[in-house]
Design an enzyme around this catalytic site. Structure first.
Site, PDB file in Angstrom:
ATOM      1  N   HIS A   1     -24.035  14.971 -11.122  1.00 42.31           N
ATOM      2  CA  HIS A   1     -22.700  15.232 -11.646  1.00 42.31           C
ATOM      3  C   HIS A   1     -21.809  14.018 -11.413  1.00 42.31           C
ATOM      4  O   HIS A   1     -22.109  13.155 -10.592  1.00 42.31           O
ATOM      5  CB  HIS A   1     -22.069  16.467 -10.987  1.00 42.31           C
TER       6      HIS A   1
ATOM      7  N   ASP B   1     -17.845  13.381 -10.316  1.00 39.19           N
ATOM      8  CA  ASP B   1     -16.735  14.166  -9.782  1.00 39.19           C
ATOM      9  C   ASP B   1     -15.553  14.108 -10.742  1.00 39.19           C
ATOM     10  O   ASP B   1     -15.183  13.043 -11.224  1.00 39.19           O
ATOM     11  CB  ASP B   1     -16.326  13.652  -8.395  1.00 39.19           C
TER      12      ASP B   1
ATOM     13  N   HIS C   1     -23.945  11.081  -9.606  1.00 41.93           N
ATOM     14  CA  HIS C   1     -24.604  11.180  -8.301  1.00 41.93           C
ATOM     15  C   HIS C   1     -25.148  12.592  -8.098  1.00 41.93           C
ATOM     16  O   HIS C   1     -24.820  13.522  -8.844  1.00 41.93           O
ATOM     17  CB  HIS C   1     -23.646  10.779  -7.172  1.00 41.93           C
TER      18      HIS C   1
ATOM     19  N   ARG D   1     -28.558  18.920   6.437  1.00 41.41           N
ATOM     20  CA  ARG D   1     -27.672  17.760   6.284  1.00 41.41           C
ATOM     21  C   ARG D   1     -26.255  18.248   6.025  1.00 41.41           C
ATOM     22  O   ARG D   1     -26.054  19.214   5.268  1.00 41.41           O
ATOM     23  CB  ARG D   1     -28.153  16.910   5.109  1.00 41.41           C
TER      24      ARG D   1
HETATM   25  O1  LIG Z   1     -23.388  15.563  -0.085  1.00 36.58           O
HETATM   26  C1  LIG Z   1     -23.156  14.495  -0.618  1.00 36.58           C
HETATM   27  O2  LIG Z   1     -23.488  13.432  -0.133  1.00 36.58           O
HETATM   28  C2  LIG Z   1     -22.471  14.441  -1.954  1.00 36.58           C
HETATM   29  C3  LIG Z   1     -21.644  15.641  -2.242  1.00 36.58           C
HETATM   30  C4  LIG Z   1     -20.983  15.602  -3.558  1.00 36.58           C
HETATM   31  O3  LIG Z   1     -21.368  14.913  -4.455  1.00 36.58           O
HETATM   32  C5  LIG Z   1     -19.809  16.432  -3.789  1.00 36.58           C
HETATM   33  O4  LIG Z   1     -19.449  17.273  -2.927  1.00 36.58           O
HETATM   34  O5  LIG Z   1     -19.200  16.261  -4.860  1.00 36.58           O
HETATM   35 FE   LIG Z   2     -19.873  14.777  -6.050  1.00 40.64          FE
END
Ligand SMILES: O=C(O)CCC(=O)C(=O)O
Ligand SMILES: [Fe+2]
Length: 348
Positions: free
Chosen positions: A204, A206, A261, A271
């Site tokens: 996605h 952001d 990403h 994690r």
């Molecule tokens: O967990 C991550 O490293 C990325 C999280 C992410 O892309 C988000 O919360 O928009």
């Molecule tokens: Fe994200």
């Protein structure tokens, strides 16, 4: 043989994700030459990767560690307790799972998240739901991290705007430099027996101005797409990862690129990532700055306000102005031409 060559290539691409040191901006005396160097590095990273890693960013290690430790406690609570703080529609704070975009291949969305608005985190309200007998320091640790992330986001936005070389003509960008609100999203990705099948967060972009990720020092999971390849962002406790988001791409008319990403789960370890998303001001028109528009380069995306976006009137920020492509919200039909057009706020 083939496998190890592939590993090496993966490794070297990870090494190339820009690392930018903000130390020169932290003291009382700021060397203008150093400041310009940092701005140039940031602008280059925004144009080439849409992502960069910040060291000496100014957020105190103890603020980060305390927030991570307190946040971990949320994900150790029983399932039914966590859902008691379910985020209600229209609210920025609360608990939910990581389902973002309906997935087409039956993969499991293997993540959950607790979100806190900024400046109003409601962390004390959430803490009293989770721990009726109290959890000293929970809301203070979240609020401190939220506050410092907000400060860092503003600092980075200012540097990014300076990197656009507008020769002092900041009018279009001024609202983005002074006020914004946002969301701190703390993601938990449980260890997965099927890390290649399951999805932590699907690919996605952001849907915000900018995202700042702290992924801890131990478990990798964040990947950014660069030249058609997924590149792992190495987990480092001293690094804040900045991801350029959709609104930046709109207001710079594609000069700065929002980065696609995803988060992949790990086989052995859970994690935790702490993700601050900076929002644009609520009621200004979000559209390309005049400096980036000419007859040869018309605005690429439809103007909108953030209020319209939050109320659901705008479904996809990177919606080209020619109207050829539409992307509906999660659960509705997706009519997307390429993976790189995916975009989501994850607030649904
Ligand atoms: O967990 C991550 O490293 C990325 C999280 C992410 O892309 C988000 O919360 O928009
Ligand atoms: Fe994200």
């Amino acid at each position: 043989m083939e496998g190890s060559r592939h590993e090496q290539q993966k490794q070297s691409l990870s090494d190339l994700i820009p690392v930018i040191d903000l130390a020169a901006l932290n003291g009382d005396h700021i060397d203008e030459f150093e400041r310009r160097r940092i701005i140039t590095e940031i602008a280059h990273a925004c144009k080439t990767w849409g992502a960069f890693q910040l060291v000496n960013h100014g957020i105190q290690p103890h603020v980060i560690e305390r927030a991570r430790a307190k946040a971990c406690g949320v994900f150790e609570l029983p399932n039914e307790t966590r859902w008691k703080a379910k985020r209600s529609p229209g609210s920025l704070s609360g608990y939910g799972n990581g389902a973002v975009i309906a997935d087409a291949v039956n993969n499991e969305i293997a993540s959950e998240a607790i979100t806190f608005g900024y400046p109003n985190s409601e962390a004390d309200v959430i803490a009293s739901i989770f721990w009726p007998r109290g959890n000293p320091g929970f809301s203070a640790s979240i609020d401190d991290y939220n506050e410092e992330s907000h400060e860092l986001a503003l600092k980075v936005v200012r540097l990014m705007v300076e990197g656009l070389e507008l020769h002092g003509n900041l009018a279009h960008f001024q609202p983005y430099l002074t006020e914004h609100f946002g969301v701190l999203r703390i993601n938990n990705y449980p260890a997965s027996e099927h890390p290649t099948r399951d999805i932590g967060l699907p690919p996605h972009i952001d849907d915000t101005l900018l995202t700042i990720v702290h992924q801890g020092c131990e478990v990798e999971g964040l990947q950014v797409k660069k030249d058609g390849q997924w590149v792992t962002v190495p987990p480092r406790g001293d690094v804040m990862v900045v991801l350029v988001a959709a609104v930046c791409q709109v207001i710079t008319n594609d000069n700065y690129k929002a980065v696609l990403h995803r988060a992949v789960p790990n086989r052995d370890k859970a994690r935790l990532s702490m993700v601050y998303s900076a929002y644009p001001p609520a009621n200004i028109f979000i559209t390309a700055a005049p400096e980036f528009v000419s007859p040869a380069h018309p605005p690429l995306y439809k103007p909108f306000t953030w209020s319209e976006y939050l109320s659901g009137q705008v479904t996809h920020i990177l919606n080209p102005i020619d109207g050829l492509q539409t992307v509906e919200r999660e659960g509705e039909t997706q009519n997307q031409t390429s993976e790189s057009s995916e975009s989501s706020s994850k607030l649904d």
